[in-house]
Scaffold this motif. Structure first.
Motif, PDB file in Angstrom:
ATOM      1  N   TYR A  30       0.843  -1.195   0.000  1.00  0.00           N
ATOM      2  CA  TYR A  30       0.000   0.000   0.000  1.00  0.00           C
ATOM      3  C   TYR A  30       0.888   1.258   0.000  1.00  0.00           C
ATOM      4  O   TYR A  30       0.707   2.158  -0.825  1.00  0.00           O
ATOM      5  CB  TYR A  30      -0.891  -0.048   1.249  1.00  0.00           C
ATOM      6  CG  TYR A  30      -1.862   1.099   1.424  1.00  0.00           C
ATOM      7  CD1 TYR A  30      -3.191   0.964   1.042  1.00  0.00           C
ATOM      8  CD2 TYR A  30      -1.459   2.295   2.015  1.00  0.00           C
ATOM      9  CE1 TYR A  30      -4.094   2.011   1.225  1.00  0.00           C
ATOM     10  CE2 TYR A  30      -2.351   3.345   2.190  1.00  0.00           C
ATOM     11  CZ  TYR A  30      -3.674   3.195   1.795  1.00  0.00           C
ATOM     12  OH  TYR A  30      -4.558   4.221   1.970  1.00  0.00           O
ATOM     13  N   LEU A  40      -5.293   5.007  -3.601  1.00  0.00           N
ATOM     14  CA  LEU A  40      -5.694   3.622  -3.348  1.00  0.00           C
ATOM     15  C   LEU A  40      -7.132   3.513  -2.892  1.00  0.00           C
ATOM     16  O   LEU A  40      -7.539   4.147  -1.925  1.00  0.00           O
ATOM     17  CB  LEU A  40      -4.737   2.996  -2.347  1.00  0.00           C
ATOM     18  CG  LEU A  40      -3.382   2.775  -3.021  1.00  0.00           C
ATOM     19  CD1 LEU A  40      -2.238   2.976  -2.094  1.00  0.00           C
ATOM     20  CD2 LEU A  40      -3.325   1.399  -3.642  1.00  0.00           C
ATOM     21  N   ILE A 171      -7.002  -4.119  -3.911  1.00  0.00           N
ATOM     22  CA  ILE A 171      -6.774  -2.809  -4.546  1.00  0.00           C
ATOM     23  C   ILE A 171      -7.609  -2.710  -5.823  1.00  0.00           C
ATOM     24  O   ILE A 171      -7.605  -3.632  -6.657  1.00  0.00           O
ATOM     25  CB  ILE A 171      -5.272  -2.593  -4.825  1.00  0.00           C
ATOM     26  CG1 ILE A 171      -4.523  -2.392  -3.491  1.00  0.00           C
ATOM     27  CG2 ILE A 171      -5.058  -1.403  -5.775  1.00  0.00           C
ATOM     28  CD1 ILE A 171      -3.033  -2.180  -3.619  1.00  0.00           C
TER      29      ILE A 171
END
Ligand code: NI
Length: 270
Positions: A30, A40, A171
């Motif tokens: 991330y 994100l 994601i």
């Protein structure tokens, strides 16, 4: 309604923190993408359970239904003896929730016996808690039982050892700029040193199926069993790219054949 929204955001945030605890890799991936200037977004969160009157998909779904989610599609995985449903929020920016269950009636007597004994350990107050989906285990675990469950079902052994905690976050690849091509994203993740699920190829699905998915392999984490501490697979990180249906809408469902392979991301090292 604003209050419901706040408690949903709080629950999702708590689930993310719990998930990162089980999968420290996810936070690193991330952060890597953030450092690349990416925004994100979370496509979906997956939860696992057993098909049981006290504990099936419905029991886990209830909390989300109260928070504005609606049941959408269901999926069958005959080989792994799994069944799943996905839920969508009326606010499209909220992640979808994907809940699967192991169909106990199709498993061996031995497996059923172990699982019904651990289910009996779960207090009804725990089930009523809005944070049940991150409550973990409510029973003691034995490594030899874990191993024998895994022989029959990797899925059963994962839930036995980990309990009720988020299995994976995902994601939303469509929201990425530099890495909006799943192939490029996979190469980026692999070059950063993370192991990916190659079952059925790195990319599961295709634009024709309106969904492409890939995932890391769950890194091993230390878990305390009655016999001592053993390293076993924890959680993985998934990447999903969605395509437009002929009517112009982005496909929001899942593809059973792809999800079937993605489940293997928590298999033990062969
Ligand atoms: Ni998934």
């Amino acid at each position: 309604m604003a209050q419901v929204h706040d408690s949903l955001n709080q629950l999702l945030q708590d689930m993310w923190v719990d998930y990162c605890d089980l999968n420290p890799e996810a936070k690193r991936i991330y952060d890597l993408l953030k450092a690349e200037g990416e925004t994100l977004e979370n496509d979906h969160i997956a939860l696992r359970t057993f098909k049981h009157p006290k504990l099936g998909i419905q029991s886990l779904a209830n909390i989300f239904l109260k928070m504005g989610y609606q049941e959408k599609q269901d999926y069958h995985f005959p080989e792994k003896k799994l069944y799943a449903k996905h839920y969508e929020h009326n606010d499209v920016h909220q992640p979808k929730i994907f809940i699967s269950e192991l169909k106990l009636e199709e498993t061996s007597d031995k497996l059923q016996k172990v699982i019904s004994s651990i289910i009996n350990e779960i207090p009804s107050t725990a089930l009523a808690d809005p944070k049940f989906t991150l409550s973990g285990r409510h029973w003691k675990i034995h490594y030899n039982t874990y191993e024998s469950l895994a022989q029959e079902s990797e899925y059963a052994s994962w839930v036995y050892a980990i309990g009720f905690r988020p299995n994976h976050f995902t994601i939303n690849v469509n929201a990425l700029k530099k890495y909006s091509d799943l192939k490029n994203l996979n190469a980026f993740i692999q070059n950063a040193g993370y192991r990916m699920n190659n079952s059925g190829g790195l990319i599961k699905g295709s634009p024709n199926l309106y969904l492409e998915q890939s995932s890391t392999m769950a890194p091993e984490i230390p878990v305390q069993f009655t016999e001592g501490t053993y390293k076993i697979p924890g959680c993985y990180y998934e990447f999903a790219k969605r395509y437009r249906l002929p009517n112009g809408e982005l496909y929001q469902g899942f593809v059973a054949a792809s999800a079937d392979k993605i489940f293997e991301s928590t298999d033990r090292l062969k």
